[in-house]
Motif scaffolding. Structure first.
Motif, PDB file in Angstrom:
ATOM      1  N   UNK A  39       0.834  -1.205   0.000  1.00  0.00           N
ATOM      2  CA  UNK A  39       0.000   0.000   0.000  1.00  0.00           C
ATOM      3  C   UNK A  39       0.859   1.241   0.000  1.00  0.00           C
ATOM      4  N   UNK A  40       1.511   1.482   1.113  1.00  0.00           N
ATOM      5  CA  UNK A  40       2.298   2.713   1.250  1.00  0.00           C
ATOM      6  C   UNK A  40       3.787   2.438   1.389  1.00  0.00           C
ATOM      7  N   UNK A  41       4.158   1.260   1.864  1.00  0.00           N
ATOM      8  CA  UNK A  41       5.566   0.931   2.068  1.00  0.00           C
ATOM      9  C   UNK A  41       6.175   1.607   3.288  1.00  0.00           C
ATOM     10  N   UNK A  42       5.337   2.261   4.094  1.00  0.00           N
ATOM     11  CA  UNK A  42       5.842   2.990   5.264  1.00  0.00           C
ATOM     12  C   UNK A  42       5.122   2.607   6.560  1.00  0.00           C
ATOM     13  N   UNK A  43       4.319   1.549   6.530  1.00  0.00           N
ATOM     14  CA  UNK A  43       3.623   1.111   7.726  1.00  0.00           C
ATOM     15  C   UNK A  43       2.506   2.044   8.160  1.00  0.00           C
ATOM     16  N   UNK A  48      -0.594  -4.468   4.202  1.00  0.00           N
ATOM     17  CA  UNK A  48       0.399  -5.545   4.172  1.00  0.00           C
ATOM     18  C   UNK A  48       0.403  -6.379   5.450  1.00  0.00           C
ATOM     19  N   UNK A  49      -0.584  -6.196   6.320  1.00  0.00           N
ATOM     20  CA  UNK A  49      -0.590  -6.857   7.630  1.00  0.00           C
ATOM     21  C   UNK A  49      -0.669  -8.376   7.506  1.00  0.00           C
ATOM     22  N   UNK A  50       0.232  -9.034   8.227  1.00  0.00           N
ATOM     23  CA  UNK A  50       0.230 -10.485   8.425  1.00  0.00           C
ATOM     24  C   UNK A  50       0.408 -10.689   9.925  1.00  0.00           C
ATOM     25  N   UNK A  57       1.592  -7.620  12.201  1.00  0.00           N
ATOM     26  CA  UNK A  57       2.834  -6.984  11.781  1.00  0.00           C
ATOM     27  C   UNK A  57       2.629  -6.395  10.395  1.00  0.00           C
ATOM     28  N   UNK A  58       3.098  -5.193  10.205  1.00  0.00           N
ATOM     29  CA  UNK A  58       3.073  -4.605   8.865  1.00  0.00           C
ATOM     30  C   UNK A  58       4.311  -5.126   8.138  1.00  0.00           C
ATOM     31  N   UNK A  59       4.078  -6.061   7.244  1.00  0.00           N
ATOM     32  CA  UNK A  59       5.177  -6.796   6.620  1.00  0.00           C
ATOM     33  C   UNK A  59       6.045  -5.945   5.702  1.00  0.00           C
ATOM     34  N   UNK A  60       5.600  -4.760   5.341  1.00  0.00           N
ATOM     35  CA  UNK A  60       6.437  -3.879   4.516  1.00  0.00           C
ATOM     36  C   UNK A  60       7.597  -3.303   5.322  1.00  0.00           C
ATOM     37  N   UNK A  61       7.472  -3.327   6.659  1.00  0.00           N
ATOM     38  CA  UNK A  61       8.504  -2.758   7.529  1.00  0.00           C
ATOM     39  C   UNK A  61       9.439  -3.794   8.139  1.00  0.00           C
ATOM     40  N   UNK A  62       9.057  -5.060   8.103  1.00  0.00           N
ATOM     41  CA  UNK A  62       9.825  -6.103   8.781  1.00  0.00           C
ATOM     42  C   UNK A  62      10.811  -6.768   7.833  1.00  0.00           C
ATOM     43  N   UNK A 105      -7.398  -8.019   3.155  1.00  0.00           N
ATOM     44  CA  UNK A 105      -6.502  -9.052   3.701  1.00  0.00           C
ATOM     45  C   UNK A 105      -5.820  -8.547   4.966  1.00  0.00           C
ATOM     46  N   UNK A 106      -5.351  -7.318   4.944  1.00  0.00           N
ATOM     47  CA  UNK A 106      -4.721  -6.737   6.126  1.00  0.00           C
ATOM     48  C   UNK A 106      -5.699  -6.570   7.267  1.00  0.00           C
TER      49      UNK A 106
END
Length: 163
Positions: A39-43, A48-50, A57-62, A105-106
């Motif tokens: 989505x944003x790549x910045x949490x 992107x939540x899994x 967890x916002x998987x774009x940040x992990x 999904x998130x």
């Protein structure tokens, strides 16, 4: 490149990626699990939540290097009738909570983590827990109703009461 062993949706996977690669990219590009969205790549949006060890967890940040042996669950995770994610999917359909579907999904994964953690959440707990995830279509009230519906269904379920 480094090899990482991941446990995703109950199955082992091995990937050879840069240590700084976000988990989101590994899930989507290497494992072909496309439920979590960029989505944003910045949490800041939550698409992107899994869950990692049942925590949202916002998987774009992990970075994948920080995951280790912890259990990763995505919206594609299969389940039995009373698993929160399965009940949530049905509740989202019944409440017509999805419009474009990009955030769903998130939203389902964040709500799954809530229903894993809190046996009978209050409406205030649901609102607070879901707050980090955004829906640009404006179906927030339907999403909250869907989470409430799923929570009520799980509370009433005989299998859930035995936990």
């Amino acid at each position: 490149m480094t090899k990482y062993r991941l446990q995703v949706n109950g199955k082992p996977h091995e990937v050879d990626v840069d240590p700084d690669t976000p988990l989101l990219y590994v899930l989507r590009n290497d494992l072909k699990l496309n439920g979590a969205k960029f989505g944003c790549g910045m949490g800041q949006c939550g698409s992107c939540t899994v869950t990692v060890d049942r925590a949202p967890v916002m998987s774009c940040l992990l970075p994948v290097s920080m995951v280790g042996p912890r259990a990763i669950r995505t919206v594609e995770s299969p389940g039995t009738r009373w698993v929160p994610g399965v009940v949530l999917r049905q509740a989202f359909v019944e409440e017509q909570a999805a419009q474009c579907g990009y955030c769903i999904a998130g939203m389902i994964m964040r709500a799954t983590a809530l229903l894993d953690a809190v046996r009978e959440p209050t409406d205030a707990q649901i609102r607070a827990w879901m707050q980090p995830n955004l829906c640009r279509c404006g179906t927030h009230l339907r999403i909250l109703r869907a989470v409430r519906r799923a929570a009520d269904a799980l509370t009433a379920a005989p299998a859930r009461k035995k936990r």
